[in-house]
Design a protein around this motif. Structure first.
Motif, mmCIF file in Angstrom:
data_model
loop_
_atom_site.group_PDB
_atom_site.id
_atom_site.type_symbol
_atom_site.label_atom_id
_atom_site.label_comp_id
_atom_site.label_asym_id
_atom_site.label_seq_id
_atom_site.Cartn_x
_atom_site.Cartn_y
_atom_site.Cartn_z
ATOM 1 N N ALA A 483 0.797 -1.306 -0.391
ATOM 2 C CA ALA A 483 0.255 -0.033 0.206
ATOM 3 C C ALA A 483 0.854 1.464 -0.207
ATOM 4 O O ALA A 483 0.663 2.206 -0.552
ATOM 5 N N ARG A 484 2.307 1.586 0.533
ATOM 6 C CA ARG A 484 2.471 2.343 0.583
ATOM 7 C C ARG A 484 3.579 2.455 -0.177
ATOM 8 O O ARG A 484 3.671 3.642 -1.465
ATOM 9 N N ALA A 485 4.683 1.610 -1.256
ATOM 10 C CA ALA A 485 4.241 1.320 -2.585
ATOM 11 C C ALA A 485 3.765 2.262 -3.509
ATOM 12 O O ALA A 485 3.560 3.125 -4.744
ATOM 13 N N ARG A 486 2.511 1.809 -4.000
ATOM 14 C CA ARG A 486 1.058 2.233 -4.569
ATOM 15 C C ARG A 486 0.982 3.926 -3.583
ATOM 16 O O ARG A 486 1.125 4.506 -5.521
ATOM 17 N N ALA A 487 0.760 4.294 -2.597
ATOM 18 C CA ALA A 487 0.923 5.737 -2.580
ATOM 19 C C ALA A 487 1.726 6.388 -2.619
ATOM 20 O O ALA A 487 1.910 7.938 -3.756
ATOM 21 N N GLU A 488 3.548 5.526 -2.589
ATOM 22 C CA GLU A 488 4.813 6.861 -3.501
ATOM 23 C C GLU A 488 4.999 7.444 -4.534
ATOM 24 O O GLU A 488 4.774 7.720 -5.763
ATOM 25 N N SER A 492 4.411 10.118 -6.882
ATOM 26 C CA SER A 492 5.006 10.510 -7.520
ATOM 27 C C SER A 492 4.941 10.798 -8.725
ATOM 28 O O SER A 492 5.442 11.200 -10.363
ATOM 29 N N ASP A 493 3.165 10.695 -8.985
ATOM 30 C CA ASP A 493 2.958 10.637 -10.695
ATOM 31 C C ASP A 493 2.306 12.600 -10.828
ATOM 32 O O ASP A 493 1.279 12.491 -9.914
ATOM 33 N N PRO A 494 2.403 13.684 -11.234
ATOM 34 C CA PRO A 494 2.170 15.107 -11.193
ATOM 35 C C PRO A 494 0.385 14.925 -11.632
ATOM 36 O O PRO A 494 -0.379 15.703 -11.319
ATOM 37 N N ALA A 495 -0.159 13.686 -12.630
ATOM 38 C CA ALA A 495 -0.846 13.691 -12.959
ATOM 39 C C ALA A 495 -2.343 13.133 -12.668
ATOM 40 O O ALA A 495 -3.582 13.373 -12.307
ATOM 41 N N THR A 503 -8.062 7.547 -2.953
ATOM 42 C CA THR A 503 -7.696 5.905 -2.807
ATOM 43 C C THR A 503 -6.101 5.579 -2.131
ATOM 44 O O THR A 503 -7.242 4.645 -1.035
ATOM 45 N N ALA A 504 -5.637 5.878 -2.503
ATOM 46 C CA ALA A 504 -4.388 5.538 -2.306
ATOM 47 C C ALA A 504 -4.265 5.845 -1.031
ATOM 48 O O ALA A 504 -3.696 4.773 0.121
ATOM 49 N N ARG A 505 -4.748 7.366 -0.465
ATOM 50 C CA ARG A 505 -4.311 7.632 1.097
ATOM 51 C C ARG A 505 -5.543 6.739 2.164
ATOM 52 O O ARG A 505 -4.786 6.099 2.993
#
Length: 566
Positions: A483-488, A492-495, A503-505
């Motif tokens: 989950a942390r890797a997905r949030a990171e 990192s995606d400006p868009a 959702t990631a949070r």
């Protein structure tokens, strides 16, 4: 010190506390809801049976009436479905017990059936996370029915009585929606605001975990509530403010002003007036509230399929609930057989006591065994004092049972043993509906069953280790890392849009809550390998840093400048 450098927490020292286990707590804020519900749900059928002089049938209507104890923390849409399942499960278990009672008089066979039923009920209640009062009510009803005189031809009529009383219980539990539709969601939101206020005032791992769990529970309540309403949209906005406060405490330290404001909102939310309408949290996309609310119904429908898959996983070979189910099966069977060998004619209370002591880990099981023993022994003394009053007439007996019904729910949130003080005489008085028994025989059998059930139950818990608790921690660690890797990656995606960030949070928040819960369960289990304490602490710290970064990206918080910054 680097981000990954952490100090290991001290290993747990396994002790058996006594005084702390019996200490009274503040009552739950909604203790009166199940108390009043069960009084109404059981009082009406009991008085109807009294009016036709058939109080001998109370045991069967009580099976349905006790279903009114479930679902009081759930939104009404979810509560309606949950209580239906509770009623069907109760009637199914009662059917098995009545057929077994009619088919055989063998105590050995009846104890075996009772133990199997108790294990199945424990497994399903844990796997579905049905909430309090859990499996104990199911086991109480089915175990008592096993040792009641029964003819096979009577079974359909008795099941019909239980089903009718269950239908009335369903009406009792859902009818408050007519005058306060969003009551459960308001209380869940208020709890989230209070927990966030405590975290904002005194940031720490425990307060942060409690706040994250309360916020997650509030979101679950809102998503399960059904179609959006203006009140629910305001509640969503308040939960976002609670999330902002939790993220801010992790990044910026104590914030007294925020804590006071959150507590004021919580008080207003609990009250009967309008819900507070604060300005949207900075950076919040207004449309997100409507989008989330509109998708709630779809999420619930998808959630049902996911719930079925989760239930199958929970009942699978690697399930963490299976060791507890084995403890329940073995403990209930041994308790029943030992009690029968000691001369108790109907050892169902030993089965119920053993089933009631099994908790997620060994430390909690010890605490529950002690609470159950103290409460039951005091309860038989209360029964001895009041049985002359209850035997003055049938109406007095009905009223005494209703009083103890209310007292049990009013007291049990203070401490389990205090609630047991009322549950024990209530259970003994229910036996009186079928005919009076010598008081001393009831008292001695109940005291002996209590001691046997608690002792055998705890010894079986010691003998049957739950080695899967450590594996659950490892799985929670892996899920948190993913989950942390997905949030990171989203960060990192400006868009990345607002919904993707949200959702990631939330997924990362949920995984952190699950990790802490798994850690707490495993820490109370004795026979297992050492837990990865440093890895858990590092995962929590890294996860909270990512949550703060995500909240900053969303505009929910503003981090203070680093030391030495211009």
């Amino acid at each position: 010190m680097s981000d990954t450098a952490v100090r290991s927490r001290k290993p747990s020292v396994h002790t058996l506390p006594v005084t702390g286990t019996l200490r009274l707590k503040s009552p739950a804020e909604t203790w009166y809801k199940p108390a009043l519900s069960v009084v109404v749900a059981s009082g009406v059928p009991n008085l109807l049976l009294y009016s036709v002089d058939r109080l001998d049938l109370v045991m069967y209507t009580m099976a349905g009436s006790l279903c009114a104890l479930y679902g009081h923390n759930l939104p009404y849409a979810r509560r309606a479905h949950t209580v239906v399942r509770v009623i069907l499960g109760m009637v199914a278990g009662l059917a098995v017990s009545l057929v077994a009672a009619a088919a055989t008089d063998s105590t050995a066979v009846l104890v075996a059936v009772g133990a199997v039923l108790a294990a199945v009920q424990k497994t399903f209640c844990d796997a579905t996370r049905i909430g309090p009062p859990g499996n104990v009510i199911f086991t109480f009803v089915t175990s008592a029915a096993l040792f009641a005189p029964q003819e096979l031809g009577q079974v359909p009529g008795h099941l019909a009585l239980a089903l009718a009383a269950g239908a009335f219980s369903w009406l009792v539990t859902v009818c408050p929606a007519l005058w306060r539709r969003e009551g459960p969601e308001r209380r869940a939101t208020a709890r989230a605001l209070d927990a966030a206020a405590a975290c904002a005032a005194d940031p720490g791992s425990r307060t942060r975990h409690a706040a994250a769990a309360a916020v997650q529970a509030a979101w679950q309540s809102l998503l399960a509530a059904g179609r959006p309403t203006p009140v629910r949209q305001e509640l969503e906005r308040l939960v976002v403010h609670a999330e902002r406060a939790v993220a801010g405490s992790a990044a910026c330290g104590p914030r007294t002003a925020d804590a006071e404001r959150l507590r004021a909102w919580a008080a207003q939310t609990r009250a009967r007036g309008p819900v507070p309408s604060p300005r949207p949290a900075p950076g919040t996309v207004e449309q997100l509230f409507g989008i989330e609310a509109e998708r709630a119904g779809q999420r619930i429908r998808r959630g049902r399929r996911e719930a079925r898959r989760r239930l199958l996983r929970a009942l699978g070979p690697g399930s963490p609930v299976m060791p507890i189910a084995v403890r329940t099966l073995v403990g209930c069977a041994l308790a029943g057989y030992v009690s029968s060998a000691l001369g108790v004619g109907r050892p169902y209370w030993a089965i119920v006591t053993a089933a009631s002591v099994y908790q997620p880990n060994l430390s909690l099981t010890w605490s529950r065994a002690l609470q159950r023993t103290v409460g039951n022994l005091v309860g038989v003394l209360v029964f001895a004092a009041l049985v002359p009053v209850a035997r003055t007439g049938p109406l007095a007996l009905v009223l005494c049972v209703l009083c103890f019904n209310f007292a049990a729910e009013a007291l049990i949130t203070r401490n389990y043993w205090l609630g047991s003080v009322a549950v024990t005489p209530m259970a003994l008085l229910i036996v009186e509906f079928a005919g009076f028994h010598p008081a001393w025989e009831l008292i001695s059998d109940r005291a002996l069953d209590t001691l046997v059930g608690a002792a055998v139950g705890f010894l079986v818990a010691v003998a049957v280790p739950n080695r899967r608790a450590g594996g659950q921690v490892e799985r929670a660690l892996a899920a948190t890392g993913e989950a942390r890797a997905r949030a990171e990656k989203v960060l990192s995606d400006p868009a990345a849009d607002a919904l993707t960030l949200e959702t990631a949070r939330r997924r990362l928040t949920s995984s952190l809550v699950e990790l802490r819960d798994a850690s707490d369960v495993a820490a109370g289990e004795w026979w297992q390998r050492a837990l990865p304490e440093e890895d858990m602490l590092a995962a929590e710290q890294a996860g909270h840093r990512t949550l703060a970064a995500t909240a900053q990206r969303q505009g929910l918080i503003t981090l203070p400048p680093a030391d030495g910054a211009a």
